[in-house]
Write a protein that holds these residues in place. Structure first.
Motif, PDB file in Angstrom:
ATOM      1  N   VAL A  63      73.139   8.955 115.873  1.00  0.00           N
ATOM      2  CA  VAL A  63      72.072   9.651 116.594  1.00  0.00           C
ATOM      3  C   VAL A  63      72.551  11.068 116.938  1.00  0.00           C
ATOM      4  N   THR A  64      72.398  11.979 115.973  1.00  0.00           N
ATOM      5  CA  THR A  64      72.943  13.324 116.154  1.00  0.00           C
ATOM      6  C   THR A  64      71.931  14.288 116.765  1.00  0.00           C
ATOM      7  N   VAL A  65      70.821  13.731 117.305  1.00  0.00           N
ATOM      8  CA  VAL A  65      69.898  14.568 118.079  1.00  0.00           C
ATOM      9  C   VAL A  65      69.749  13.959 119.466  1.00  0.00           C
ATOM     10  N   GLU A  66      69.319  14.789 120.398  1.00  0.00           N
ATOM     11  CA  GLU A  66      69.136  14.287 121.773  1.00  0.00           C
ATOM     12  C   GLU A  66      68.014  13.290 121.836  1.00  0.00           C
ATOM     13  N   THR A 123      77.463  11.084 118.042  1.00  0.00           N
ATOM     14  CA  THR A 123      76.301  10.909 118.916  1.00  0.00           C
ATOM     15  C   THR A 123      76.133  12.147 119.799  1.00  0.00           C
ATOM     16  N   ALA A 124      74.964  12.784 119.693  1.00  0.00           N
ATOM     17  CA  ALA A 124      74.763  14.097 120.311  1.00  0.00           C
ATOM     18  C   ALA A 124      75.010  14.066 121.820  1.00  0.00           C
ATOM     19  N   ASP A 125      74.475  13.047 122.500  1.00  0.00           N
ATOM     20  CA  ASP A 125      74.626  13.015 123.961  1.00  0.00           C
ATOM     21  C   ASP A 125      76.087  12.798 124.365  1.00  0.00           C
ATOM     22  N   ARG A 130      71.785   6.542 107.866  1.00  0.00           N
ATOM     23  CA  ARG A 130      71.572   7.697 108.746  1.00  0.00           C
ATOM     24  C   ARG A 130      70.083   8.014 108.945  1.00  0.00           C
ATOM     25  N   GLY A 131      69.262   7.337 108.171  1.00  0.00           N
ATOM     26  CA  GLY A 131      67.829   7.592 108.260  1.00  0.00           C
ATOM     27  C   GLY A 131      67.208   7.146 106.955  1.00  0.00           C
TER      28      GLY A 131
END
Ligand code: F6R
Length: 608
Positions: A605-608, A354-356, A27-28
């Motif tokens: 990718v949980t951020v834009e 996925t945020a988007d 996740r990072g």
């Protein structure tokens, strides 16, 4: 992005947390840290870089007796990867520590407010602002739960957070809003984490938290409360069937190669229970109650988007459903979404976080459109918010680069197309039967073919590893594969690669061709082969070197031919996909790149 874990139990907590972080590293991985109670204070240890750097530091720490701890593995959003920006973050008075996955959008406003009354900040993160906001409310006289909830109600954005306080060192507090958080219920121990593999060696009993919920967990008890008013919530525990082995490397050098080789099993698992007796129809009870859409809008990102592009051919050709495929980050911000009354949106996402893609789902649902989710992760946000969900059942995908998930998405898209084709009688039972038999034969065929495909990928990587750029060309359903091949090569080996529709080359890109700019052509034996062959000849006429992924007996002369078993189109994609994956894997490994965790990327990718 980022992975968080909290533990309250009876074991030495820091090793449990570090082991959990290792399973969350996908996740990072630009920094990591842990917090634990020690002699009446909160001890925080953080390190820039991968987990090994944190472990080195921890070796010096007196943590043996702590039985409650939390940890974080970071993918930078606010502030560069540096120790000062690594989590956990402490409040100014050192009584609270917080780890956070997500973004607090109004953190600058809150930071200014707190700075004005004397708070100081040592990082550029939104997380440090949040922990001090909780501390501010605590100092104002609120108990810890109220202070936590009040601060979170003031924060706008997405978060999964875990909190510890010096006053109650055996307790972990956690909350979620638009980021994943799961409670693991063990015997005499509780876990909270961003994903299940983090605590899978200890318990299979889980509770998926909902947005706007908060947890207080001790070794022997937990309660779930509504953030809004701190009223208790009752939730059912669920038992996870995943095998812990599935979350480990199982003897392979990397997760990626293990996951590539798992694809025959992914296909056979995906087909299990989906084929009607006599193989004359596909069973998809998830779709039984839904009308066949007049138009289907597929929305996804990255590799999942490529699955959608590929699936369009089958859905249109077999089921006769007109399909549009769009990147989620574009779809979500379209000024007007022209969705018809009988249209359906299909969101595809391995992670389901996925945020988007999630935002696209919400936007479509707001318009009253039925949104079908195709997801791998059970209980993920997309799975829970979609009107209906089909799980791809690929098992945990740990390698950052998606491989088996794409295979499972393609399988489900094929089954959806056959299901709708059968239901609308666009395809008769014997035509369906033919395709189902091909799908059914795939696992054995791939199982047999993968070792020699791996060997060929290895040979080719030795020839082409020095190339600075690549074209990937394909037509029809193979255009989606060309895009995927190029994505895999660039994300893993950092070699520039462009996926192109073979027919578009002469409209500009062919200018780039020279002897040092090779082309990887998808030249499978199908109706479009003669066209692809002409495009290959055009490249060769400009001295471009060509690798062609093709089938035996195909008449084609190129620098490096790669014959894979023949299969009628479009299902031939199931043999072409692993070849593309293996080539990128071997190129990256040969070049000494970090295959499972490529630079600058994160799995979810949980951020834009
Ligand atoms: C590439 C890759 C990404 C993901 C994308 C969408 O190898 O893994 O392009 O496909 O970030 O992720 P999901 O499918 O989780 O929505």
């Amino acid at each position: 992005m980022c992975g968080i874990i909290g533990y309250a139990g009876h074991r030495p907590a820091v090793p449990v947390v570090v082991e959990g972080l290792r399973r969350l590293e996908y996740r990072g991985y630009d920094s990591a840290g842990v917090a634990f109670g020690w002699q009446g204070r909160l001890c925080v240890v953080r390190a820039k870089g991968k987990l090994a750097a944190l472990e080195e530091k921890l070796a010096q720490e007196p943590m043996a007796t702590a039985t409650c701890a939390m940890g974080h593995t970071r993918w930078a959003t606010h502030g560069i990867p540096a120790e000062r920006n690594a989590h956990p973050h402490l409040s100014n008075d050192g009584t609270l520590a917080l780890v956070h996955n997500g973004i607090i959008e109004n953190y600058q406003e809150i930071r200014a407010r707190l700075s004005a009354i004397g708070y100081s900040f040592h990082s550029e993160t939104d997380t440090e602002v949040l922990v001090n906001l909780i501390s501010y409310h605590r100092r104002g006289g609120q108990d810890i739960l109220s202070a936590f909830a009040t601060a979170l109600r003031e924060a706008h954005g997405a978060y999964a957070v875990c909190l510890m306080e010096t006053a109650s060192p055996e307790v972990i507090y956690a909350a979620r809003m638009a980021a994943p958080l799961i409670l693991g219920v063990g015997t005499g121990e509780h876990f909270v984490a961003s994903d299940i593999p983090a605590f899978l060696p200890y318990t299979r009993q889980v509770i998926f938290l909902e947005d706007g919920e908060l947890i207080r967990a001790t070794p022997n008890s937990y309660k779930i409360l509504r953030l809004e008013d701190l009223q208790p919530v009752t939730r059912q525990e669920q038992t996870i069937q995943w095998d812990i082995q599935a979350a480990q490397k199982g003897g392979y050098r990397h997760f990626m190669i293990k996951e590539i080789f798992e694809q025959p099993r992914v296909i056979s698992d995906g087909l299990t229970g989906r084929i009607a007796p006599g193989k004359r129809a596909i069973l998809l009870p998830e779709l039984d109650g839904l009308p066949i859409p007049e138009r289907l809008h597929i929305v996804a990102c990255g590799t999942s988007y490529h699955s959608g592009l590929w699936g369009r051919h089958l859905l249109e050709h077999w089921a006769g459903v007109p399909v549009q495929v769009e990147i989620a980050s574009e779809f979500r911000y379209r000024e007007r979404l022209l969705l018809g009354k009988n249209d359906m949106v299909l969101v595809i996402s391995q992670s389901g976080e996925t945020a988007d893609t999630l935002a696209a789902l919400r936007r479509a649902r707001q318009q009253g459109t039925t949104v079908l989710g195709l997801c791998n992760v059970v209980g993920s946000s997309i799975a829970r918010e979609a009107s209906a969900i089909i799980y791809t059942q690929a098992g945990p995908e740990i390698s950052v680069a998606s491989t088996k998930a794409m295979c499972s998405q393609m399988l489900m898209l094929s089954m959806m197309a056959l299901y709708w084709a059968g239901r609308s009688a666009r395809m008769n039972a014997s035509a369906c039967q033919k395709q189902i038999a091909l799908l059914d034969d795939l696992p054995a065929m791939l199982e047999e073919a993968l070792p020699s495909m791996h060997e060929r990928a290895r040979q080719l990587s030795r020839i082409y590893a020095q190339a600075a750029s690549f074209f990937y060309l394909g037509r029809g359903h193979c255009f989606a594969l060309a895009l995927e091949g190029a994505l895999k090569l660039k994300e893993l080996s950092y070699i520039h690669a462009e996926g192109y529709s073979a027919g578009e080359m002469k409209h500009g890109p062919i200018a780039l061709i020279d002897p040092d700019f090779p082309t990887f052509a998808l030249a499978l034996d199908d109706d479009l082969f003669p066209k692809v062959k002409s495009n290959i000849v055009e490249v060769q006429a400009r001295q471009g070197k060509v690798i062609a992924l093709t089938n035996p007996h195909v008449d084609l002369h190129v620098d490096d031919r790669w014959d894979i078993p023949s299969l009628p189109a479009p299902l031939s994609a199931f043999t072409a996909l692993p070849a593309l994956q293996l080539f990128s894997y071997e190129m990256a490994d040969y070049l000494g790149k970090d295959v499972d965790q490529p630079r600058n990327l994160a799995k979810s990718v949980t951020v834009e």
